[in-house]
Write an enzyme that holds these catalytic residues in place. Sequence first.
Site, PDB file in Angstrom:
ATOM      1  N   HIS A   1      -1.670   2.504  -9.805  1.00  0.00           N
ATOM      2  CA  HIS A   1      -0.517   2.920 -10.598  1.00  0.00           C
ATOM      3  C   HIS A   1      -0.970   3.923 -11.658  1.00  0.00           C
ATOM      4  O   HIS A   1      -2.148   4.026 -11.964  1.00  0.00           O
ATOM      5  CB  HIS A   1       0.113   1.711 -11.283  1.00  0.00           C
ATOM      6  CG  HIS A   1       0.635   0.700 -10.318  1.00  0.00           C
ATOM      7  ND1 HIS A   1       1.016  -0.555 -10.692  1.00  0.00           N
ATOM      8  CD2 HIS A   1       0.817   0.773  -8.979  1.00  0.00           C
ATOM      9  CE1 HIS A   1       1.430  -1.221  -9.625  1.00  0.00           C
ATOM     10  NE2 HIS A   1       1.318  -0.438  -8.576  1.00  0.00           N
TER      11      HIS A   1
ATOM     12  N   SER B   1       3.563  -4.370 -11.223  1.00  0.00           N
ATOM     13  CA  SER B   1       5.014  -4.543 -11.066  1.00  0.00           C
ATOM     14  C   SER B   1       5.530  -5.881 -11.598  1.00  0.00           C
ATOM     15  O   SER B   1       6.727  -6.014 -11.830  1.00  0.00           O
ATOM     16  CB  SER B   1       5.409  -4.439  -9.595  1.00  0.00           C
ATOM     17  OG  SER B   1       5.126  -3.155  -9.113  1.00  0.00           O
TER      18      SER B   1
ATOM     19  N   GLU C   1      16.091  -2.965  -5.127  1.00  0.00           N
ATOM     20  CA  GLU C   1      14.745  -2.408  -5.265  1.00  0.00           C
ATOM     21  C   GLU C   1      14.336  -1.586  -4.042  1.00  0.00           C
ATOM     22  O   GLU C   1      14.351  -2.082  -2.911  1.00  0.00           O
ATOM     23  CB  GLU C   1      13.696  -3.518  -5.459  1.00  0.00           C
ATOM     24  CG  GLU C   1      12.328  -2.904  -5.763  1.00  0.00           C
ATOM     25  CD  GLU C   1      11.137  -3.825  -5.546  1.00  0.00           C
ATOM     26  OE1 GLU C   1      10.074  -3.525  -6.122  1.00  0.00           O
ATOM     27  OE2 GLU C   1      11.243  -4.820  -4.814  1.00  0.00           O
TER      28      GLU C   1
ATOM     29  N   HIS D   1       0.447   3.780  -2.624  1.00  0.00           N
ATOM     30  CA  HIS D   1      -0.841   3.066  -2.625  1.00  0.00           C
ATOM     31  C   HIS D   1      -1.714   3.502  -1.440  1.00  0.00           C
ATOM     32  O   HIS D   1      -2.935   3.533  -1.540  1.00  0.00           O
ATOM     33  CB  HIS D   1      -0.635   1.555  -2.559  1.00  0.00           C
ATOM     34  CG  HIS D   1      -0.311   0.925  -3.884  1.00  0.00           C
ATOM     35  ND1 HIS D   1      -1.124   1.077  -4.987  1.00  0.00           N
ATOM     36  CD2 HIS D   1       0.720   0.141  -4.287  1.00  0.00           C
ATOM     37  CE1 HIS D   1      -0.601   0.405  -6.012  1.00  0.00           C
ATOM     38  NE2 HIS D   1       0.526  -0.164  -5.607  1.00  0.00           N
TER      39      HIS D   1
ATOM     40  N   ASP E   1      10.316   1.160  -7.035  1.00  0.00           N
ATOM     41  CA  ASP E   1       8.985   0.660  -7.372  1.00  0.00           C
ATOM     42  C   ASP E   1       7.967   1.798  -7.253  1.00  0.00           C
ATOM     43  O   ASP E   1       7.829   2.408  -6.204  1.00  0.00           O
ATOM     44  CB  ASP E   1       8.601  -0.506  -6.456  1.00  0.00           C
ATOM     45  CG  ASP E   1       7.449  -1.323  -7.029  1.00  0.00           C
ATOM     46  OD1 ASP E   1       6.450  -0.732  -7.489  1.00  0.00           O
ATOM     47  OD2 ASP E   1       7.547  -2.561  -7.021  1.00  0.00           O
TER      48      ASP E   1
ATOM     49  N   PHE F   1      14.664  -9.464   6.776  1.00  0.00           N
ATOM     50  CA  PHE F   1      14.527  -8.419   7.793  1.00  0.00           C
ATOM     51  C   PHE F   1      13.078  -8.014   8.052  1.00  0.00           C
ATOM     52  O   PHE F   1      12.820  -6.911   8.510  1.00  0.00           O
ATOM     53  CB  PHE F   1      15.376  -7.219   7.391  1.00  0.00           C
ATOM     54  CG  PHE F   1      16.813  -7.587   7.136  1.00  0.00           C
ATOM     55  CD1 PHE F   1      17.639  -7.983   8.183  1.00  0.00           C
ATOM     56  CD2 PHE F   1      17.341  -7.578   5.844  1.00  0.00           C
ATOM     57  CE1 PHE F   1      18.963  -8.348   7.953  1.00  0.00           C
ATOM     58  CE2 PHE F   1      18.654  -7.938   5.605  1.00  0.00           C
ATOM     59  CZ  PHE F   1      19.464  -8.330   6.658  1.00  0.00           C
TER      60      PHE F   1
HETATM   61 ZN   LIG Z   1       2.102  -1.078  -6.758  1.00  0.00          ZN
END
Ligand SMILES: [Zn+2]
Length: 530
Positions: A472, A117, A344, A353, A67, A300
Amino acid sequence: MTAFRLTVLISLFTHGWIQAERVYPSPKECENDSEYWMKLGEDEIKEALAQPRINRFAKNVILFLGDGMGITAVTAGRILKGQKRGFAGEEGYLTWERFPNIGLLKTYSLDKQVPDSAATATAFLSGVKGNFRTLGVNGRVKLNDCKASLKEKNRVKTILEWAQESGKETGLVTTTQVTHATPAALYAKTPSRKWQCDTRMKGLGGGTESCKDIARQLVEDEPGRNIKVIMGGGRQEMGSPLAKGEKEGEGGCPRGDGKNLVDDWKSCRKNEGKTYSYATSTGELLAVDTENTDFILGLFGDVHVPYEVDRDNSSKGTPHIKEMVEVAIRRLRRHDKGFFLLVEGGRIDHGFHYSKPKRALEELLAFEEALEKALELVDLKETLVVVTADHSHVMTINGYPERGNNILGLIETSEDVSDGLPYTTLMFTNGPGYNFTWNDKVQRRNLTGVNTGHKDFVSPSGVPTREGGETHGGEDVAVYASGPMAHLFHRVHEQTYVAHVMGYAACIGPYDGCVRSVRDRSNAYTTLCD
Ligand SMILES: [Zn+2]
Ligand SMILES: *[C@@H]1O[C@H](CO)[C@@H](O)[C@H](O)[C@H]1NC(C)=O
Ligand SMILES: *[C@@H]1O[C@H](CO)[C@@H](O)[C@H](O)[C@H]1NC(C)=O
Ligand SMILES: *[C@@H]1O[C@H](CO)[C@@H](O)[C@H](O)[C@H]1NC(C)=O
């Protein structure tokens, strides 16, 4: 500063962190010789000529999705990988960079030049583009439009559904919540990625009550309820008791309806007469009997799985992504008809970010280890492995650090820079690291002596954002592939093409039965619907 000088300044901070500012040596003396480069080129030509095309069916398909792992991140990750081993770093490769086939993907969504995303995951998992922040629905559904999202013709099927319909088993492994945008695009149809639990749907006006939150879609509905392996974070979204001491993390969604969806998931398995395991720690995960368990659920984190740099790696702590992948594949590969698995590396994106490159790049390297583990466990003659990203970030690699300069470090001086201050190699055009002061003129922060390789160092940016608000980036991402039909990635493609290649390779979904018609759209600049 000379290129191959080795400078190691190690200072021990009171809180135990070791700062290492280094110029790494190049291990290859031969790099100065023309013969070295001529031989390298020749070997690569031979390798390219000998590259077989595997035209067989893909029994299994594994999609590794980093990602926010744009090409800049991949380059920086490659250099960090080498430097952690004591090399200069630039000369190496990440595991997926040695895959035989690659292409570039256009990531825009229907309504945004630079996507999120959710829209991108809808594209590469279903083969159809949609709008910003929507999941599993086409362009007729605007953000938060519950009513439109309920119409059957606006909903899209995904590779997960294609796989299940053809009798394959399915799984998902992520380091974010299992209800986060990327994994949710596999199984949920919703006009907002934020609707991870019931409370986020409230107050949005008419009609939302007839839509179901993402966590409930995962546990109660097709195709979520048929997923054999589900691992990631998200105890909060699932309404399961939170671990002591864990705070609500970024983007958490506490349930308001009192449901415990983990208990519901277990009841569902009992009613079906299936065996199951639920794990919340590394110890519990590694104790799962993968040969005799039908369904595995691993949660988790209350919100996300902890970052690799923060993780408690004892058996009471949380697993490395490679441990999750190993258990997932050992379970899924038992099935004769094959499987589809999404893996992922979800927090590469979070690190960026926050403009914390160390965090993001350690996530990227953990993701690479997970890929290596997967490659040990499957046969590439019958398994298509695709590695890609959903979108990039606005990070850049500044000029001109010396060869082997710490990728997380500073460029001390450059004749092109007019204020004489050092600057970080990795920098963001926007982000929380905006920090300028006024002293008759605008001044940058003097970063001399600052540990820019610390996991919480915030890299400078030109436009201020809220904390965690770096955006992004909109340039293409790369797709790397190996295994049956990997050669179908060969040029610049729409991101939606990924789902088509996976479906075609496995002969599922729209390519069920493998009627292999090929339409030639060669090189025209066309829009197919005018
Ligand atoms: Zn993002
Ligand atoms: C390559 O040549 C340069 C210039 O003579 C020298 O400074 C450098 O150390 C050499 N590199 C290696 C790896 O031997
Ligand atoms: C930056 O800080 C260092 C260390 O305090 C100092 O030596 C240097 O002169 C400073 N640079 C500028 C341009 O002020
Ligand atoms: C901003 O820069 C100043 C020095 O110019 C420094 O003292 C301060 O800690 C910086 N702020 C942040 C949030 O990094």
